[in-house]
Design a protein around this motif. Structure first.
Motif, PDB file in Angstrom:
ATOM      1  N   LEU A 153       0.803  -1.220   0.000  1.00  0.00           N
ATOM      2  CA  LEU A 153       0.000   0.000   0.000  1.00  0.00           C
ATOM      3  C   LEU A 153       0.836   1.270   0.000  1.00  0.00           C
ATOM      4  N   ALA A 154       2.163   1.122  -0.069  1.00  0.00           N
ATOM      5  CA  ALA A 154       3.046   2.285  -0.025  1.00  0.00           C
ATOM      6  C   ALA A 154       3.097   2.978  -1.382  1.00  0.00           C
ATOM      7  N   LEU A 155       2.791   4.266  -1.390  1.00  0.00           N
ATOM      8  CA  LEU A 155       2.961   5.119  -2.558  1.00  0.00           C
ATOM      9  C   LEU A 155       3.942   6.216  -2.183  1.00  0.00           C
ATOM     10  N   HIS A 156       4.782   6.607  -3.118  1.00  0.00           N
ATOM     11  CA  HIS A 156       5.841   7.566  -2.828  1.00  0.00           C
ATOM     12  C   HIS A 156       5.581   8.898  -3.526  1.00  0.00           C
ATOM     13  N   GLY A 157       5.889   9.975  -2.820  1.00  0.00           N
ATOM     14  CA  GLY A 157       5.686  11.299  -3.383  1.00  0.00           C
ATOM     15  C   GLY A 157       4.320  11.870  -3.060  1.00  0.00           C
ATOM     16  N   LYS A 158       4.026  13.021  -3.640  1.00  0.00           N
ATOM     17  CA  LYS A 158       2.753  13.697  -3.396  1.00  0.00           C
ATOM     18  C   LYS A 158       1.611  12.881  -3.981  1.00  0.00           C
ATOM     19  N   LEU A 159       0.562  12.673  -3.176  1.00  0.00           N
ATOM     20  CA  LEU A 159      -0.580  11.868  -3.609  1.00  0.00           C
ATOM     21  C   LEU A 159      -1.547  12.690  -4.458  1.00  0.00           C
ATOM     22  N   SER A 160      -2.106  12.032  -5.444  1.00  0.00           N
ATOM     23  CA  SER A 160      -3.129  12.664  -6.268  1.00  0.00           C
ATOM     24  C   SER A 160      -4.216  11.639  -6.587  1.00  0.00           C
ATOM     25  N   LYS A 161      -5.380  12.135  -6.955  1.00  0.00           N
ATOM     26  CA  LYS A 161      -6.530  11.275  -7.248  1.00  0.00           C
ATOM     27  C   LYS A 161      -6.780  11.275  -8.749  1.00  0.00           C
ATOM     28  N   GLY A 162      -6.962  10.075  -9.305  1.00  0.00           N
ATOM     29  CA  GLY A 162      -7.196   9.948 -10.730  1.00  0.00           C
ATOM     30  C   GLY A 162      -8.652   9.715 -11.066  1.00  0.00           C
ATOM     31  N   GLU A 163      -8.866   9.124 -12.218  1.00  0.00           N
ATOM     32  CA  GLU A 163     -10.214   8.913 -12.726  1.00  0.00           C
ATOM     33  C   GLU A 163     -10.844   7.650 -12.150  1.00  0.00           C
ATOM     34  N   ARG A 164     -12.156   7.622 -12.201  1.00  0.00           N
ATOM     35  CA  ARG A 164     -12.893   6.403 -11.875  1.00  0.00           C
ATOM     36  C   ARG A 164     -12.901   5.505 -13.112  1.00  0.00           C
ATOM     37  N   SER A 165     -12.803   4.205 -12.883  1.00  0.00           N
ATOM     38  CA  SER A 165     -12.807   3.274 -14.003  1.00  0.00           C
ATOM     39  C   SER A 165     -13.287   1.919 -13.514  1.00  0.00           C
ATOM     40  N   ASP A 166     -13.228   0.926 -14.379  1.00  0.00           N
ATOM     41  CA  ASP A 166     -13.613  -0.436 -14.024  1.00  0.00           C
ATOM     42  C   ASP A 166     -12.380  -1.315 -13.939  1.00  0.00           C
ATOM     43  N   SER A 167     -12.329  -2.160 -12.909  1.00  0.00           N
ATOM     44  CA  SER A 167     -11.264  -3.153 -12.771  1.00  0.00           C
ATOM     45  C   SER A 167     -11.945  -4.502 -12.626  1.00  0.00           C
TER      46      SER A 167
END
Length: 258
Positions: free
Chosen positions: A175-189
């Protein structure tokens, strides 16, 4: 007669207006407007990236079990994993340097299982995620074929190998992300709707978070091209059992090292 015609026209106009009112009631706004992208979701899509990550960590930590599969690149080595994990241990397979071995941890007891080809390969090259050095001659390799070898707690390989079976440890790294966090688009997985959060605009890794049910992490693209992992079967229980004596070989106090 005129009065009757005026009355009929008034009734028709009233009916049309009523129809328009009913029609507008079925729209988000009578003058236009879009559909709410978070309708029917768990609502985390409305949160900031940092809050989504926090919610995701809480959900993952609270789950009884998870299946983690994919690839991890560490110190120049690529590991292919398919592990089922829970608080009391884990089980699954690890592929490393062209060989595949099974790992099973029940409590503090850690076991490794592989075929004779794997052990012969270790004899030639040394190493299986920390199990380095000779694995004995051909007769020893044949003896180990398809058997669980108990890894002694004091063995140098124990900590590294057991890490693959540690739910909390694996999730902390996942769950580790590095750097400034940002929110992207909604999609299907697959069959689920997700929202993507990223570190350093993707260079620090990306994480797909479920918008349905619990906000579980579903897919991680690790920073720097260090692998991709999928997280599935959240909360799905499985049984961990010690292998029977006829399935186990006691290698001794310590696996051989160089």
């Amino acid at each position: 007669m005129r009065q009757a015609r005026r009355t009929r026209r008034s009734v028709r106009v009233t009916a049309v207006c009523a129809g328009l009112v009913v029609g507008c009631a079925g729209l988000t706004a009578c003058g236009g407007g879009g559909e709410d992208p978070d309708a029917g979701t768990n609502g985390v899509g409305k949160l900031s990236a940092a809050k989504i990550q926090s919610k995701t960590r809480q959900a993952a930590k609270g789950a009884d079990a998870v299946r983690l599969s994919g690839t991890v690149v560490s110190k120049g080595q690529t590991y292919k994993l398919d592990m089922r994990l829970k608080g009391s241990g884990g089980e699954g397979s690890v592929t490393f340097k062209g060989g595949t071995f099974q790992l099973l941890r029940v409590g503090e007891h850690l076991y490794l299982k592989a075929d004779s080809g794997f052990w012969k390969h270790q004899n030639e090259t040394g190493g299986a995620g920390g199990v380095e050095g000779k694995a004995g001659d051909r007769s020893a390799a044949a003896k180990l074929n398809g058997k669980f070898v108990k890894v002694p707690a004091g063995d140098p390989s124990y900590q590294q190998l057991s890490g693959f079976t540690d739910k909390d440890l694996m999730l902390d790294g996942t769950l580790a992300l590095h750097g400034k966090l940002s929110k992207g688009e909604r999609s299907d997985s697959g069959a689920r709707r997700v929202i993507k959060i990223a570190g350093d605009e993707g260079a620090g890794g990306t994480l797909d978070v479920s918008l349905e049910g619990e906000p579980y992490p579903l897919r991680l693209q690790r920073a720097g091209g260090a692998g991709t992992l999928r997280l599935t079967e959240w909360g799905k229980e499985f049984v961990l059992e010690e292998p029977g004596k006829d399935e186990t070989v006691d290698y001794g106090k310590q696996l051989p090292t160089q």
